[in-house]
Write an enzyme that holds these catalytic residues in place. Structure first.
Site, PDB file in Angstrom:
ATOM      1  N   THR A  67       0.820  -1.041  -0.089  1.00 37.24           N
ATOM      2  CA  THR A  67       0.035   0.039  -0.030  1.00 37.24           C
ATOM      3  C   THR A  67       0.966   1.078   0.063  1.00 37.24           C
ATOM      4  OG1 THR A  67      -0.292   0.175   2.401  1.00 37.24           O
ATOM      5  CG2 THR A  67      -1.839  -1.104   1.339  1.00 37.24           C
ATOM      6  N   ILE A  68       0.370   2.303  -0.571  1.00 36.29           N
ATOM      7  CA  ILE A  68       0.852   3.685  -0.390  1.00 36.29           C
ATOM      8  C   ILE A  68       0.449   4.120   0.771  1.00 36.29           C
ATOM      9  CG2 ILE A  68      -0.643   4.796  -1.971  1.00 36.29           C
ATOM     10  CD1 ILE A  68       1.629   6.818  -2.511  1.00 36.29           C
ATOM     11  N   SER A  69       1.106   4.820   1.731  1.00 37.07           N
ATOM     12  CA  SER A  69       0.582   5.387   3.147  1.00 37.07           C
ATOM     13  C   SER A  69      -0.218   6.577   2.644  1.00 37.07           C
ATOM     14  CB  SER A  69       1.881   6.001   3.940  1.00 37.07           C
ATOM     15  OG  SER A  69       2.623   4.930   4.234  1.00 37.07           O
ATOM     16  N   HIS A  74       2.859  10.982   4.714  1.00 36.87           N
ATOM     17  CA  HIS A  74       4.206  11.634   4.036  1.00 36.87           C
ATOM     18  C   HIS A  74       4.248  13.016   4.229  1.00 36.87           C
ATOM     19  CE1 HIS A  74       4.196   8.107   1.250  1.00 36.87           C
ATOM     20  NE2 HIS A  74       2.836   8.095   1.241  1.00 36.87           N
ATOM     21  N   SER A  98       6.019   2.763  -2.903  1.00 35.74           N
ATOM     22  CA  SER A  98       5.884   3.274  -4.051  1.00 35.74           C
ATOM     23  C   SER A  98       6.957   4.370  -4.561  1.00 35.74           C
ATOM     24  CB  SER A  98       4.581   4.005  -4.002  1.00 35.74           C
ATOM     25  OG  SER A  98       4.683   5.411  -3.013  1.00 35.74           O
TER      26      SER A  98
END
Length: 100
Positions: A67-69, A74, A98
C-alpha cells in the site's frame, strides 16, 4: 521530538490534489511552505491503481500486497525532516511501497 497532529487526518480528503494538500495545510498537518510546495509538486494519482480515490487521505492498495501510506503520513514525515532539508534537497519515502 514528535509533534502532535492537531486534527484528524481523515478530514483532509478532497476531490482534487490541490484540495487535499490545502486541507492538510488548513488542518495543521502541513505547517511549512516548503512541505506544502513539495506535496503540491507530486500528484498522488500517479501512485495509486486506476479506479481508486487518490485524494482520499487513507492508505491505498498499489499492488503486490503493498500500500501507499496516507498523504498525511508523507506530509508529517516531511515536516519532521524540514529543518534538516535544504533548498534543492530531495526526500525519497523509501519503504512506502511506491517511492512517492
Amino acid at each position: 521530538f514528535f509533534r502532535l497532529i492537531p486534527s484528524m487526518a481523515w478530514r483532509s480528503s478532497s476531490t482534487t490534489h490541490e484540495g487535499l494538500v490545502n486541507n492538510l495545510v488548513s488542518g495543521g498537518i502541513i505547517q511549512s511552505d516548503a512541505v506544502a510546495k513539495a506535496m503540491k509538486t507530486v500528484d498522488r494519482r500517479y501512485y495509486v491503481k486506476p479506479g481508486q480515490d487518490p485524494y482520499q487521505d487513507s492508505p491505498q492498495v498499489i499492488g503486490y500486497g503493498a500500500t501507499i501510506s496516507a498523504p498525511h503520513m508523507h506530509a508529517w514525515c516531511l515536516e519532521l525532516l524540514s529543518d534538516r532539508l535544504r533548498p534543492g534537497s530531495q526526500a525519497l519515502d523509501v519503504g512506502s511501497g511506491s517511492g512517492y
